[in-house]
Design a protein around this motif. Structure first.
Motif, PDB file in Angstrom:
ATOM      1  N   PRO A 187      42.931  58.943  59.018  1.00 43.94           N
ATOM      2  CA  PRO A 187      44.175  59.036  59.586  1.00 43.94           C
ATOM      3  C   PRO A 187      45.298  58.324  58.711  1.00 43.94           C
ATOM      4  O   PRO A 187      44.985  57.459  57.802  1.00 43.94           O
ATOM      5  CB  PRO A 187      43.819  58.574  61.066  1.00 43.94           C
ATOM      6  N   ALA A 188      46.485  58.840  58.808  1.00 44.19           N
ATOM      7  CA  ALA A 188      47.519  58.306  58.120  1.00 44.19           C
ATOM      8  C   ALA A 188      47.674  56.982  58.755  1.00 44.19           C
ATOM      9  O   ALA A 188      47.334  56.627  59.791  1.00 44.19           O
ATOM     10  CB  ALA A 188      48.787  58.993  58.251  1.00 44.19           C
ATOM     11  N   GLY A 189      48.421  55.799  57.781  1.00 47.76           N
ATOM     12  CA  GLY A 189      48.663  54.705  58.336  1.00 47.76           C
ATOM     13  C   GLY A 189      48.473  53.489  57.106  1.00 47.76           C
ATOM     14  O   GLY A 189      47.846  53.729  56.140  1.00 47.76           O
ATOM     15  N   GLU A 190      48.628  52.301  57.695  1.00 51.71           N
ATOM     16  CA  GLU A 190      48.492  51.212  56.665  1.00 51.71           C
ATOM     17  C   GLU A 190      46.958  50.560  56.832  1.00 51.71           C
ATOM     18  O   GLU A 190      46.427  50.732  57.770  1.00 51.71           O
ATOM     19  CB  GLU A 190      49.398  50.093  57.012  1.00 51.71           C
ATOM     20  N   PHE A 191      46.608  50.120  55.807  1.00 58.09           N
ATOM     21  CA  PHE A 191      45.477  49.181  55.759  1.00 58.09           C
ATOM     22  C   PHE A 191      45.607  48.079  54.730  1.00 58.09           C
ATOM     23  O   PHE A 191      46.529  48.227  53.873  1.00 58.09           O
ATOM     24  CB  PHE A 191      44.128  50.015  55.355  1.00 58.09           C
ATOM     25  N   SER A 192      44.772  47.000  55.084  1.00 58.05           N
ATOM     26  CA  SER A 192      44.755  45.907  53.905  1.00 58.05           C
ATOM     27  C   SER A 192      43.771  46.206  52.774  1.00 58.05           C
ATOM     28  O   SER A 192      42.684  46.129  53.094  1.00 58.05           O
ATOM     29  CB  SER A 192      44.404  44.371  54.679  1.00 58.05           C
ATOM     30  N   MET A 193      44.236  46.188  51.693  1.00 55.37           N
ATOM     31  CA  MET A 193      43.472  46.309  50.314  1.00 55.37           C
ATOM     32  C   MET A 193      43.539  45.089  49.283  1.00 55.37           C
ATOM     33  O   MET A 193      44.351  44.404  49.534  1.00 55.37           O
ATOM     34  CB  MET A 193      44.192  47.450  49.527  1.00 55.37           C
ATOM     35  N   GLY A 194      42.135  44.845  49.086  1.00 56.85           N
ATOM     36  CA  GLY A 194      42.170  43.748  48.214  1.00 56.85           C
ATOM     37  C   GLY A 194      41.788  42.439  49.354  1.00 56.85           C
ATOM     38  O   GLY A 194      41.393  42.745  50.393  1.00 56.85           O
ATOM     39  N   THR A 195      41.582  41.338  48.746  1.00 57.01           N
ATOM     40  CA  THR A 195      41.268  40.092  49.609  1.00 57.01           C
ATOM     41  C   THR A 195      42.107  38.877  49.071  1.00 57.01           C
ATOM     42  O   THR A 195      42.280  38.542  47.876  1.00 57.01           O
ATOM     43  CB  THR A 195      39.772  40.000  49.405  1.00 57.01           C
ATOM     44  N   ASP A 196      42.135  37.790  49.897  1.00 55.59           N
ATOM     45  CA  ASP A 196      42.679  36.707  49.959  1.00 55.59           C
ATOM     46  C   ASP A 196      41.736  35.480  50.230  1.00 55.59           C
ATOM     47  O   ASP A 196      41.872  34.429  49.967  1.00 55.59           O
ATOM     48  CB  ASP A 196      43.922  36.392  50.488  1.00 55.59           C
ATOM     49  N   THR A 197      40.477  36.061  50.920  1.00 51.89           N
ATOM     50  CA  THR A 197      39.673  34.937  51.503  1.00 51.89           C
ATOM     51  C   THR A 197      38.258  34.960  50.970  1.00 51.89           C
ATOM     52  O   THR A 197      37.531  34.034  51.449  1.00 51.89           O
ATOM     53  CB  THR A 197      39.588  35.513  53.103  1.00 51.89           C
ATOM     54  N   ASP A 198      37.771  35.719  50.338  1.00 52.65           N
ATOM     55  CA  ASP A 198      36.639  35.821  49.658  1.00 52.65           C
ATOM     56  C   ASP A 198      36.457  34.688  48.496  1.00 52.65           C
ATOM     57  O   ASP A 198      37.238  35.211  47.387  1.00 52.65           O
ATOM     58  CB  ASP A 198      36.050  37.305  49.169  1.00 52.65           C
ATOM     59  N   PRO A 199      35.723  33.606  48.600  1.00 52.56           N
ATOM     60  CA  PRO A 199      35.983  32.710  47.608  1.00 52.56           C
ATOM     61  C   PRO A 199      35.152  33.137  46.252  1.00 52.56           C
ATOM     62  O   PRO A 199      36.000  32.568  45.260  1.00 52.56           O
ATOM     63  CB  PRO A 199      35.077  31.527  48.074  1.00 52.56           C
ATOM     64  N   TRP A 200      34.338  34.145  46.265  1.00 53.67           N
ATOM     65  CA  TRP A 200      33.744  34.277  44.873  1.00 53.67           C
ATOM     66  C   TRP A 200      34.427  35.836  44.445  1.00 53.67           C
ATOM     67  O   TRP A 200      33.985  36.270  43.215  1.00 53.67           O
ATOM     68  CB  TRP A 200      32.237  34.690  45.089  1.00 53.67           C
ATOM     69  N   ASN A 204      40.707  40.442  39.869  1.00 60.32           N
ATOM     70  CA  ASN A 204      41.293  41.904  40.019  1.00 60.32           C
ATOM     71  C   ASN A 204      41.374  42.421  41.249  1.00 60.32           C
ATOM     72  O   ASN A 204      41.950  43.410  41.737  1.00 60.32           O
ATOM     73  CB  ASN A 204      40.905  42.854  38.901  1.00 60.32           C
ATOM     74  N   GLU A 205      40.483  41.740  42.183  1.00 62.51           N
ATOM     75  CA  GLU A 205      40.437  42.031  43.622  1.00 62.51           C
ATOM     76  C   GLU A 205      41.511  41.343  44.556  1.00 62.51           C
ATOM     77  O   GLU A 205      41.683  41.770  45.823  1.00 62.51           O
ATOM     78  CB  GLU A 205      38.930  41.573  44.192  1.00 62.51           C
ATOM     79  N   ARG A 206      42.273  40.519  43.833  1.00 62.31           N
ATOM     80  CA  ARG A 206      43.275  39.844  44.833  1.00 62.31           C
ATOM     81  C   ARG A 206      44.627  40.107  44.064  1.00 62.31           C
ATOM     82  O   ARG A 206      44.811  40.717  43.073  1.00 62.31           O
ATOM     83  CB  ARG A 206      43.247  38.180  44.302  1.00 62.31           C
ATOM     84  N   PRO A 207      45.662  39.895  45.006  1.00 57.70           N
ATOM     85  CA  PRO A 207      45.621  39.460  46.224  1.00 57.70           C
ATOM     86  C   PRO A 207      45.672  40.517  47.440  1.00 57.70           C
ATOM     87  O   PRO A 207      45.625  41.702  46.921  1.00 57.70           O
ATOM     88  CB  PRO A 207      46.938  38.800  46.544  1.00 57.70           C
ATOM     89  N   ALA A 208      45.254  40.485  48.714  1.00 53.68           N
ATOM     90  CA  ALA A 208      45.346  41.450  49.610  1.00 53.68           C
ATOM     91  C   ALA A 208      46.783  41.648  49.869  1.00 53.68           C
ATOM     92  O   ALA A 208      47.668  41.181  49.738  1.00 53.68           O
ATOM     93  CB  ALA A 208      44.934  40.756  51.148  1.00 53.68           C
ATOM     94  N   HIS A 209      46.899  42.945  50.018  1.00 60.53           N
ATOM     95  CA  HIS A 209      48.197  43.610  50.286  1.00 60.53           C
ATOM     96  C   HIS A 209      48.145  44.745  51.323  1.00 60.53           C
ATOM     97  O   HIS A 209      47.198  45.520  51.169  1.00 60.53           O
ATOM     98  CB  HIS A 209      48.919  43.986  48.804  1.00 60.53           C
ATOM     99  N   ARG A 210      49.293  45.071  51.717  1.00 59.83           N
ATOM    100  CA  ARG A 210      49.300  46.232  52.797  1.00 59.83           C
ATOM    101  C   ARG A 210      49.546  47.718  51.825  1.00 59.83           C
ATOM    102  O   ARG A 210      50.405  47.619  50.839  1.00 59.83           O
ATOM    103  CB  ARG A 210      50.473  46.281  53.620  1.00 59.83           C
ATOM    104  N   VAL A 211      48.926  48.614  52.284  1.00 57.29           N
ATOM    105  CA  VAL A 211      49.210  50.029  51.651  1.00 57.29           C
ATOM    106  C   VAL A 211      49.042  51.002  52.717  1.00 57.29           C
ATOM    107  O   VAL A 211      48.250  51.104  53.389  1.00 57.29           O
ATOM    108  CB  VAL A 211      47.800  50.327  50.503  1.00 57.29           C
TER     109      VAL A 211
END
Length: 448
Positions: A187-200, A204-211
């Motif tokens: 379905p259409a809509g936003e989701f959070s891509m990437g991460t701010d919380t995974d310590p390892w 290039n996986e950071r930061p979390a952002h809305r898409v």
């Protein structure tokens, strides 16, 4: 507890983190040892393809990186072998030229790795996982674990290219236990891509952002050998209309006519897997195809490659909670029931073999089996910051590389998450690469 545990799930205390780091370092080294002890010294020194390093270069390189980051930087210790730094600098030494370098012979390389590892264990007993971002939550140790496991997958790819008798052995992957549908509507809509919380997680996986994405349809499983063989049989490699101009030029120049390691066997196909020939199985994900081949197949099928954001939403978004999971099945680390990872098997599992690993929407085998090409050029997420050095990610940003997601049967679980990003040139197919397709929603389609 797990090595790449999210802070939101409760951080490991110092002793638990030390134990976890020691375990992960040992797992990576055991795999490096296996990959380099199953062949003789002549095989270790030989270059099996100009696309790959001699195995002995990769072996000493992982030790050199461990020395640079852990012994010298984190530990502040005296160098073990600063005289070899330039030999094992991947940016200064192109792969095709590495056999001509005065590399450490196998016995000396192994002794070097053992010395470095002894010093790492010594400093691990005393390090505080606070203060500098490099050591917070054990990041530098996690980076080195992932680096070694990534080179182990590279060495596994070298094994696939070597000639001679089979050196590696593993049981076959599990058989299918469920029937997987053809497509899934997201379905259409936003989701959070990437991460701010995974310590390892790497930079290039950071930061979390809305898409925010429009609705789209994605294949419920990777494209299989049987589906790809139908593309070949229908003239997929001879019909220029399915190929981009760059892809067609590459196909003609390299005389591509089938996935790498395939050959005709009467009316059927066989493929070479680590020194053994086997009949191509129709329900296994196709592997060893380049981005151009994946793009051409998608066009022939009336579809396209998914964008990286579409792939990640299909893999992580939970429609019930609206949050993004670490993996399609949830936040727990992969087990043998979830995905074909960790080099437990030496080829992709047939579609339907891992129902426990499916996403809430019913998308299967997003993690493990084959790296999946996306249509997206490699670049940083919005707000990207290089850490701890530009050469890990930033120097590769641009249109030259395409993003791959999900990991393969040769990827270790420490170097594979729902946010993990891989990248390579669109011509590469010695890697364990496959793909799935996506398409736009048709006007006559409705949500179920």
């Amino acid at each position: 507890m797990r090595a790449s545990q999210s802070r939101t799930e409760g951080a490991l205390d110092g002793e638990q983190l030390r134990d976890r780091i020691a375990t992960e370092l040992a797992r990576a080294r055991a795999r490096s040892t296996l990959l380099t002890e199953v062949v003789d010294d002549a095989d270790l020194i030989r270059q099996h393809s100009p696309l790959m390093s001699p195995l002995v270069w990769d072996l000493a390189h992982v030790g050199n990186q461990e020395e640079l980051w852990l012994v010298r930087d984190v530990g502040g210790r005296e160098p073990v072998r600063c005289d070899i730094d330039e030999l094992y600098d991947a940016f200064k030494q192109p792969r095709r030229d590495r056999p001509a370098l005065p590399l450490l012979p196998p016995a000396e390389a192994r002794a070097y790795l053992a010395t470095v590892r002894d010093k790492v264990h010594d400093l691990l007993d005393a390090v505080a996982f606070t203060g500098r971002p490099l050591v917070a939550d054990g990041f530098a140790f996690g980076m080195i674990v992932q680096h070694e496991q990534q080179h182990d997958e590279t060495m596994l790819a070298t094994h696939q290219l070597r000639s001679g008798p089979a050196a590696l052995h593993a049981p076959p992957p599990p058989e299918p236990s469920v029937r997987v549908g053809a497509e899934v509507l997201v379905p259409a809509g936003e989701f959070s891509m990437g991460t701010d919380t995974d310590p390892w997680a790497l930079d290039n996986e950071r930061p979390a952002h809305r898409v925010d994405l429009p609705a789209y349809v994605i294949d419920a499983a990777p494209v299989t050998n049987g589906q790809y063989a139908a593309f070949i049989a229908d003239g997929g490699y001879t019909e220029q209309r399915w190929w981009s101009p760059a892809g067609w030029e590459h196909r003609v120049r390299e005389q591509l006519s089938a996935p790498m390691h395939w050959r005709r066997d009467g009316d059927d196909w066989c493929c070479r897997r680590f020194g053994r020939w086997a009949r191509v199985r129709a329900d296994e994900p196709v592997v060893h195809v380049c981005w151009y081949e994946a793009q051409a197949y998608a066009a022939w099928a009336g579809k396209r490659l998914p964008t990286e954001a579409e792939w990640e939403k299909a893999a992580r978004w939970d429609p019930t909670t609206g949050r993004s999971r670490r993996y399609p099945w949830g936040d727990d680390d992969p087990t043998e029931a979830h995905a074909n990872l960790d080099q437990r098997h030496l080829w992709p599992a047939p579609v339907g073999a891992y129902p426990a690993g499916a996403s809430p929407l019913g998308v299967h085998q997003l993690i493990g089996d084959v790296w999946e090409w996306t249509s997206t050029a490699f670049d940083g997420h919005p707000g990207f910051t290089a850490f701890p050095y530009r050469e890990y990610s930033e120097v590769f940003f641009g249109d030259d590389y395409r993003v791959l997601r999900g990991g393969s049967f040769g990827t270790d679980r420490s170097a594979c998450r729902g946010t993990f990003r891989n990248w390579d040139y669109p011509i590469r197919r010695q890697i364990f690469s496959g793909f799935r397709c996506a398409r736009d929603v048709r006007p006559d389609e409705s949500y179920r």
